[in-house]
Design an enzyme around this catalytic site. Sequence first.
Site, mmCIF file in Angstrom:
data_model
loop_
_atom_site.group_PDB
_atom_site.id
_atom_site.type_symbol
_atom_site.label_atom_id
_atom_site.label_comp_id
_atom_site.label_asym_id
_atom_site.label_seq_id
_atom_site.Cartn_x
_atom_site.Cartn_y
_atom_site.Cartn_z
ATOM 1 N N ASN A 151 -4.660 8.214 1.967
ATOM 2 C CA ASN A 151 -3.278 8.392 1.749
ATOM 3 C C ASN A 151 -2.922 10.004 1.161
ATOM 4 O OD1 ASN A 151 -4.602 7.822 -0.748
ATOM 5 N ND2 ASN A 151 -2.468 7.111 -1.870
ATOM 6 N N GLU A 248 -11.637 5.270 -9.040
ATOM 7 C CA GLU A 248 -10.223 5.308 -9.158
ATOM 8 C C GLU A 248 -9.273 4.171 -7.975
ATOM 9 O OE1 GLU A 248 -8.138 7.480 -10.618
ATOM 10 O OE2 GLU A 248 -9.512 8.786 -11.624
ATOM 11 N N CYS A 283 -1.052 5.139 -4.904
ATOM 12 C CA CYS A 283 -1.822 4.295 -6.298
ATOM 13 C C CYS A 283 -0.682 4.227 -7.374
ATOM 14 C CB CYS A 283 -3.052 4.825 -6.547
ATOM 15 S SG CYS A 283 -3.147 6.407 -7.245
ATOM 16 N N GLU A 461 -9.849 11.621 -13.919
ATOM 17 C CA GLU A 461 -9.755 12.640 -13.009
ATOM 18 C C GLU A 461 -8.767 13.643 -13.440
ATOM 19 O OE1 GLU A 461 -10.528 12.405 -8.822
ATOM 20 O OE2 GLU A 461 -12.463 11.409 -9.125
HETATM 21 P P1 NAD Z 1 -10.239 1.542 1.184
HETATM 22 O O1 NAD Z 1 -10.792 0.990 -0.268
HETATM 23 O O2 NAD Z 1 -10.035 0.655 2.202
HETATM 24 O O3 NAD Z 1 -11.068 2.678 1.549
HETATM 25 C C1 NAD Z 1 -11.382 4.029 0.993
HETATM 26 C C2 NAD Z 1 -12.498 4.784 1.294
HETATM 27 O O4 NAD Z 1 -13.770 3.730 1.233
HETATM 28 C C3 NAD Z 1 -12.695 5.041 2.721
HETATM 29 O O5 NAD Z 1 -12.994 6.423 3.163
HETATM 30 C C4 NAD Z 1 -13.415 3.983 3.525
HETATM 31 O O6 NAD Z 1 -13.961 4.368 4.519
HETATM 32 C C5 NAD Z 1 -14.576 3.773 2.350
HETATM 33 N N1 NAD Z 1 -15.250 2.460 2.542
HETATM 34 C C6 NAD Z 1 -14.772 1.372 3.059
HETATM 35 N N2 NAD Z 1 -15.794 0.432 2.902
HETATM 36 C C7 NAD Z 1 -16.817 1.057 2.065
HETATM 37 C C8 NAD Z 1 -17.858 0.486 1.711
HETATM 38 N N3 NAD Z 1 -18.364 -0.835 1.741
HETATM 39 N N4 NAD Z 1 -18.797 1.369 1.043
HETATM 40 C C9 NAD Z 1 -18.659 2.732 0.887
HETATM 41 N N5 NAD Z 1 -17.576 3.011 1.318
HETATM 42 C C10 NAD Z 1 -16.437 2.337 1.892
HETATM 43 O O7 NAD Z 1 -8.822 2.132 0.682
HETATM 44 P P2 NAD Z 1 -7.891 2.892 1.693
HETATM 45 O O8 NAD Z 1 -6.906 1.563 2.085
HETATM 46 O O9 NAD Z 1 -8.213 3.995 2.177
HETATM 47 O O10 NAD Z 1 -6.740 3.361 0.360
HETATM 48 C C11 NAD Z 1 -5.853 2.633 -0.540
HETATM 49 C C12 NAD Z 1 -6.368 2.087 -1.739
HETATM 50 O O11 NAD Z 1 -6.622 3.373 -2.706
HETATM 51 C C13 NAD Z 1 -5.230 1.500 -2.549
HETATM 52 O O12 NAD Z 1 -5.777 0.514 -3.236
HETATM 53 C C14 NAD Z 1 -4.900 2.615 -3.635
HETATM 54 O O13 NAD Z 1 -4.357 2.099 -4.437
HETATM 55 C C15 NAD Z 1 -6.150 3.409 -3.658
HETATM 56 N N6 NAD Z 1 -5.853 4.645 -4.313
HETATM 57 C C16 NAD Z 1 -6.268 4.846 -5.614
HETATM 58 C C17 NAD Z 1 -5.905 6.221 -6.212
HETATM 59 C C18 NAD Z 1 -6.131 6.431 -7.608
HETATM 60 O O14 NAD Z 1 -6.093 7.597 -7.727
HETATM 61 N N7 NAD Z 1 -6.617 5.532 -8.575
HETATM 62 C C19 NAD Z 1 -5.514 7.155 -5.295
HETATM 63 C C20 NAD Z 1 -5.430 6.990 -4.142
HETATM 64 C C21 NAD Z 1 -5.364 5.542 -3.562
#
Ligand code: NAD
Length: 480
Positions: A151, A248, A283, A461
Amino acid sequence: MEHIDGRMLIGGELVESAGGAWLDSVDPATEEIIGRVPAGSPEDIGAAVEAASDAFPEWAGKSMQERADILREYGRRLRSEHKRILEIEVRDTGNSVSKLRHDVVAAVRGVEYFAGLGTELKGETIPAGGGSLHYSVREPYGVVGRIVPFNHPILFAAKFAAPLMAGNCIVIKPSEQSPLSASVLGEIVRDTLPPGVVNIVTGDGRGAGDPLVRHPAVKRISFIGSVPTGLAIQRAAAEVAVKHVSLELGGKNPLIVFPDADPEEVSTAAVAGMNFGWQGQSCGSTSRLLVPDALYSEIVSRVAAKVDAIVMGDPGDESVQAGPMNSRGQLDKTLRYIDIAHEDGARLVAGGVRPTGPQFERGYWVRPTVFADVTSDMRIFREEVFGPILSIVRYSDVEEAMRLANDVEYGLTASIWTNDLTAAMRAAQRVRAGYVWVNDTSRHFLGTGFGGMNNSGVGREECFDEMLSYTELKTVHVRV
Ligand code: NAD
């Protein structure tokens, strides 16, 4: 926009993946392929970690001032490429340009902030008996692995100054859903940082993310993404070694309206808090609006009218307030939750459909959506959609409001609206959330730690604690 033929950055070289595979990236507004990046493999992760390990002794040996100077130069170059990055990010993510333009600025500010904090990474001297001295020092881990979501691609990938100022080198794994700006980042890093200090391996979670987590030379992992992936990363890390994993994760964040709040002001805030410029894919979005009986019908109709008035269209147009969802997967998930909300008996008061018009025939479009009469047993109340769906929930007294606010597995952010200072402070105390706004939403401030309680995460962070988390404490006892 020109077609982007992306590269990874390993050991200061812009490279293709060892296996020669590629991942296409799609403009979510049109479904056209606008570029591609290498599909990184375990072999590429191995090469990147090796490059980072090789670069580590020299980087860690530099003075804080040298590291800060290099990072500030990197920040200046990042800022100078703002326009190019923004153009790519808007096409690759579908986020509205008027909101997204702050991401590069925020990344640069983060770099400047941590560059200035290096000399604060102090140890301590501890009182000792006669003839001895105890002291502690903070040492870097070595190689840090950082995995980020789709995002805010450039913001999350580019703000690596905290681990670097602490003396670490890093391997970054961007999201496969919006990876194109990582190529520009690779060029900037190649030109401003010593080879191997920062490496970028594109690819998906299985091919690149998981091998990075499991790599034996990576003791410190910093992850931003969803709860299921966070859990998978903790499991994978624990299977191979004892690692420091910060997470996060997602949120289902409450905006608690108190009876004295101004209905117009709070309705505007509720819409702003949803971050529709990201189509709710944020998020910190306040996706549960808790409203007292006395204000309920007025706020429901004001919010619905404001959401109905949101201008959708080309996310590159300055006047557009909401673009497409980031991917087909995100669209399908949102549509699924709209069906679930209907089935569970919530009342649709805005959106819930695809926008009409020739420019919406292709692409991942859905109108910003509001459901009223949402109750705590509904899935739309409990589960993170990470999409443009706002749930409005009715409550009768403060006790019920606080119970509802805390009745989910998450605990990332919360927003409290009241002019009653005592009520605000009490609610801030009682709400289980890592970041609380009183009479505000969405905004981040450097120096104030951001992160989640409950299943929303581990670690903070954007603050000094983040930098400390990239160090290990070593204690030394000296018998004089
Ligand atoms: P996601 O968990 O699907 O993917 C995030 C990253 O993890 C990607 O780069 C993906 O390729 C990688 N990934 C996927 N499977 C993996 C594995 N088994 N091992 C290692 N890496 C792996 O998340 P998304 O759909 O890209 O993002 C949305 C999510 O992120 C939402 O839940 C949102 O709330 C959260 N988010 C949190 C924050 C925060 O600061 N707390 C900020 C932004 C987004």
